[in-house]
Design an enzyme around this catalytic site. Structure first.
Site, mmCIF file in Angstrom:
data_model
loop_
_atom_site.group_PDB
_atom_site.id
_atom_site.type_symbol
_atom_site.label_atom_id
_atom_site.label_comp_id
_atom_site.label_asym_id
_atom_site.label_seq_id
_atom_site.Cartn_x
_atom_site.Cartn_y
_atom_site.Cartn_z
ATOM 1 N N TRP A 185 0.869 -1.175 0.000
ATOM 2 C CA TRP A 185 0.000 0.000 0.000
ATOM 3 C C TRP A 185 0.899 1.216 0.000
ATOM 4 O O TRP A 185 1.814 1.316 0.819
ATOM 5 C CB TRP A 185 -0.916 0.040 1.239
ATOM 6 C CG TRP A 185 -1.562 1.397 1.341
ATOM 7 C CD1 TRP A 185 -2.510 1.915 0.519
ATOM 8 C CD2 TRP A 185 -1.221 2.437 2.275
ATOM 9 N NE1 TRP A 185 -2.788 3.224 0.880
ATOM 10 C CE2 TRP A 185 -2.018 3.556 1.945
ATOM 11 C CE3 TRP A 185 -0.328 2.538 3.340
ATOM 12 C CZ2 TRP A 185 -1.938 4.752 2.663
ATOM 13 C CZ3 TRP A 185 -0.249 3.726 4.054
ATOM 14 C CH2 TRP A 185 -1.058 4.820 3.711
ATOM 15 N N GLU A 224 -3.097 -2.721 -2.617
ATOM 16 C CA GLU A 224 -4.233 -2.172 -1.873
ATOM 17 C C GLU A 224 -4.626 -0.767 -2.325
ATOM 18 O O GLU A 224 -3.912 0.201 -2.085
ATOM 19 C CB GLU A 224 -3.881 -2.134 -0.369
ATOM 20 C CG GLU A 224 -5.011 -1.592 0.479
ATOM 21 C CD GLU A 224 -4.630 -1.438 1.953
ATOM 22 O OE1 GLU A 224 -3.462 -1.707 2.308
ATOM 23 O OE2 GLU A 224 -5.502 -1.046 2.742
ATOM 24 N N LYS A 226 -6.882 2.788 -2.415
ATOM 25 C CA LYS A 226 -7.452 3.679 -1.400
ATOM 26 C C LYS A 226 -8.171 4.838 -2.076
ATOM 27 O O LYS A 226 -7.859 5.185 -3.218
ATOM 28 C CB LYS A 226 -6.328 4.198 -0.501
ATOM 29 C CG LYS A 226 -6.812 4.985 0.696
ATOM 30 C CD LYS A 226 -5.708 5.231 1.703
ATOM 31 C CE LYS A 226 -6.284 5.993 2.898
ATOM 32 N NZ LYS A 226 -5.313 6.190 3.954
ATOM 33 N N ASP A 257 -9.623 -3.041 1.309
ATOM 34 C CA ASP A 257 -9.712 -2.476 2.658
ATOM 35 C C ASP A 257 -11.100 -1.872 2.759
ATOM 36 O O ASP A 257 -11.469 -0.997 1.969
ATOM 37 C CB ASP A 257 -8.624 -1.415 2.865
ATOM 38 C CG ASP A 257 -8.625 -0.853 4.278
ATOM 39 O OD1 ASP A 257 -9.708 -0.437 4.755
ATOM 40 O OD2 ASP A 257 -7.560 -0.811 4.907
ATOM 41 N N HIS A 260 -11.803 1.923 2.517
ATOM 42 C CA HIS A 260 -11.268 2.702 1.406
ATOM 43 C C HIS A 260 -12.236 2.996 0.265
ATOM 44 O O HIS A 260 -11.819 3.091 -0.883
ATOM 45 C CB HIS A 260 -10.037 1.992 0.841
ATOM 46 C CG HIS A 260 -8.859 2.056 1.764
ATOM 47 N ND1 HIS A 260 -7.616 1.580 1.437
ATOM 48 C CD2 HIS A 260 -8.738 2.548 3.020
ATOM 49 C CE1 HIS A 260 -6.779 1.766 2.438
ATOM 50 N NE2 HIS A 260 -7.440 2.354 3.417
ATOM 51 N N HIS A 284 -8.587 -6.174 4.166
ATOM 52 C CA HIS A 284 -8.261 -5.417 5.366
ATOM 53 C C HIS A 284 -9.611 -5.064 5.960
ATOM 54 O O HIS A 284 -10.250 -4.105 5.519
ATOM 55 C CB HIS A 284 -7.491 -4.131 5.023
ATOM 56 C CG HIS A 284 -6.023 -4.331 4.918
ATOM 57 N ND1 HIS A 284 -5.139 -3.307 4.753
ATOM 58 C CD2 HIS A 284 -5.271 -5.461 5.003
ATOM 59 C CE1 HIS A 284 -3.908 -3.785 4.710
ATOM 60 N NE2 HIS A 284 -3.964 -5.096 4.854
ATOM 61 N N ASP A 292 -11.835 8.999 8.615
ATOM 62 C CA ASP A 292 -10.925 7.948 9.065
ATOM 63 C C ASP A 292 -11.308 6.595 8.492
ATOM 64 O O ASP A 292 -12.460 6.183 8.579
ATOM 65 C CB ASP A 292 -10.933 7.882 10.602
ATOM 66 C CG ASP A 292 -10.000 6.790 11.101
ATOM 67 O OD1 ASP A 292 -8.901 6.658 10.546
ATOM 68 O OD2 ASP A 292 -10.384 6.054 12.023
ATOM 69 N N ASP A 294 -9.906 3.774 9.497
ATOM 70 C CA ASP A 294 -9.347 2.729 10.357
ATOM 71 C C ASP A 294 -9.932 2.674 11.759
ATOM 72 O O ASP A 294 -9.200 2.433 12.722
ATOM 73 C CB ASP A 294 -7.827 2.913 10.429
ATOM 74 C CG ASP A 294 -7.184 2.722 9.063
ATOM 75 O OD1 ASP A 294 -7.200 1.596 8.566
ATOM 76 O OD2 ASP A 294 -6.712 3.723 8.497
ATOM 77 N N ASP A 324 -7.324 -4.360 9.682
ATOM 78 C CA ASP A 324 -6.587 -3.093 9.610
ATOM 79 C C ASP A 324 -7.368 -1.977 10.286
ATOM 80 O O ASP A 324 -8.234 -1.359 9.675
ATOM 81 C CB ASP A 324 -6.299 -2.732 8.142
ATOM 82 C CG ASP A 324 -5.422 -1.490 8.030
ATOM 83 O OD1 ASP A 324 -4.866 -1.065 9.059
ATOM 84 O OD2 ASP A 324 -5.295 -0.941 6.919
HETATM 85 C C1 RNT Z 1 -3.946 2.855 4.926
HETATM 86 C C2 RNT Z 1 -4.001 1.431 4.504
HETATM 87 C C3 RNT Z 1 -2.866 0.561 4.965
HETATM 88 C C4 RNT Z 1 -2.385 0.901 6.358
HETATM 89 C C5 RNT Z 1 -1.419 -0.075 6.946
HETATM 90 C C6 RNT Z 1 -0.741 0.454 8.144
HETATM 91 O O1 RNT Z 1 -5.089 3.543 4.652
HETATM 92 O O2 RNT Z 1 -5.218 0.879 4.894
HETATM 93 O O3 RNT Z 1 -3.219 -0.764 4.852
HETATM 94 O O4 RNT Z 1 -3.453 1.017 7.245
HETATM 95 O O5 RNT Z 1 -0.554 -0.489 5.977
HETATM 96 ZN ZN ZN Z 2 -5.483 -1.218 4.809
#
Ligand code: RNT
Ligand code: ZN
Length: 416
Positions: A185, A224, A226, A257, A260, A284, A292, A294, A324
């Site tokens: 990523w 990955e 985003k 993820d 994302h 993820h 955010d 995460d 994640d």
């Molecule tokens: C960031 C991505 C990525 C990170 C990690 C720490 O938006 O999701 O995967 O969270 O690599």
């Molecule tokens: Zn991620």
């Protein structure tokens, strides 16, 4: 909680599920086969052991709850605590910045498998397999562009880093006799309008070609996408369009993820399309809230539907279940465990879905009946099956995790 009550509730649930054609014993067995890849970075807010510098790359861990892991010993202790509260067996997902650098400065273009020797031994001793991530954030050369940088020195630095990470993943995979999943990523993007959208993507494609040129037998590459990063809101080089096309064309595994995507986009609907073009998928599992991506994973609709979709597509064996999220505002071990158990609970509910019956209705054009069963399935006593899973696995049931984590806080994390 009395074990006897849990078994009794389970027996009733078993019958209830059998009535709609679901074998709860099979679901329990199948859940044991779903191995989460625990992200090491929840225990220390994505700090790592390279330097205690600022977290960059458009990601942030907010909150300063006491007790964050400060070194490798503390991180390992935390991971073992989390592991002890989860049924089943799980993997550990490391980032490059978590290497064992022994106090020396090992720059990202110098890292080698030897810096993960301790992790490989530790993981083997603790029955965990390793996955890996290159780290292009939180470094003086991170800037806004790394692998997509037009500056040849910056770009080649990160190509070198990522190639080295693949070699480390290969060594991990070889040693554990199971492929190590390497996730790439990068945060590359722009805060404001850019006229170089195409150019940066072209540069990134060139970098990927160089990185992925070498073929390995014991690791698998994932990319990955985003939507945007904080401070990089207007453009993301590695968008989902870019990567989904790239992965399909070059046979790389896409990483989904769940944080994302646009808020109204359903991540679960991407699973079947991607699976038609890629043999495997990396996840993820996370939770987006406003800016955010995460927040701690919960057993929310997004996670439930994602797991169900994987089961409906009969693809559990084709998916790698990474987590994640990073939350520094509450007890980090607690956050870690909530997220991991929520992912497991969501998967269990998916495995308990009366999908054969629903599908039969749908295939027969019985729209009312299939919708009725889908809706009814939400309130079947899955929780009794989950409690039974926890008892059989010898891990705390339900809210019993609270005092255990509080005790660990009292004895361990609060003293840091
Ligand atoms: C960031 C991505 C990525 C990170 C990690 C720490 O938006 O999701 O995967 O969270 O690599
Ligand atoms: Zn991620």
């Amino acid at each position: 909680m009395k074990e006897q009550n849990i078994h009794q509730a389970y027996e009733i649930a078993r019958e209830r599920y059998a009535a709609v054609g679901v074998d709860t014993e099979k679901a329990l067995r199948d859940l044991l086969d779903v191995h989460l890849s625990l992200h090491c970075w929840q225990a220390d807010d994505v700090t790592g052991f390279e330097s205690a510098g600022e977290l960059t790359g458009g990601i942030q861990a907010t909150g300063n709850y006491p007790g964050k892991a400060r070194n490798i010993e503390e991180l390992r202790a935390d991971i073992l605590k989390v592991k002890s509260l989860l049924g089943g067996t799980h993997r550990l997902n490391l980032h490059e910045i978590y290497g064992e650098f022994g106090g020396k400065k090992v720059d990202r273009n110098e890292v080698e498998p030897c810096h993960f020797e301790g992790w490989m031994q530790w993981a083997a001793q603790n029955g965990m397999k390793l996955d890996f991530n290159s780290t292009s954030f939180s470094h003086p050369l991170s800037g806004n562009l790394t692998l997509a940088s037009p500056d040849p020195a910056i770009r080649s630095f990160w190509v070198d880093h990522t190639c080295r990470c693949r070699a480390i993943a290969e060594e991990m995979g070889r040693r554990q006799d199971d492929p190590c999943i390497l996730n790439i990523w990068i945060h590359d993007g722009a805060k404001d309008f850019t006229v170089n959208r195409l150019k940066y993507r072209q540069i990134y494609m060139q970098s990927l070609a160089e990185i992925l040129e070498k073929k390995y037998a014991h690791m698998k590459d994932c990319l990955e996408p985003k939507l945007f990063g904080i401070g990089l809101e207007s453009y993301t080089v590695g968008s989902s369009d870019f990567y989904f096309a790239y992965c399909a064309k070059y046979g790389v595994i896409p990483t989904l993820d769940t944080g994302h995507y646009h808020p109204t986009e359903n991540v679960y609907d991407k699973v079947s399309s991607l699976l038609l073009f890629s043999p495997e998928l990396m996840l993820h599992v996370s939770r987006p809230v406003r800016w955010d991506s995460d927040h701690v994973t919960l057993m929310d609709d997004a996670t439930l539907e994602l797991m169900k979709e994987i089961v409906y597509a009969d693809a559990v064996k084709r998916v790698h279940f990474g987590l994640d999220y990073f939350d520094g505002a509450i007890n980090r071990i607690g956050a870690y465990v909530i997220g991991a158990r929520s992912a497991q609970k969501s998967m269990l509910q998916a495995l308990l879905s009366p999908v054969a019956k629903i599908r039969a209705y749908e295939d027969a054009g019985r729209g009312f009946e299939s919708l009725a069963l889908l809706e009814m399935a939400k309130t079947l006593p899955w929780n009794a099956v989950w409690d039974e899973f926890c008892v059989r696995e010898g891990v705390p049931v339900g809210e019993e995790i609270i005092p255990v984590i509080e005790q660990y806080e009292k004895e361990v994390t609060s003293k840091r």
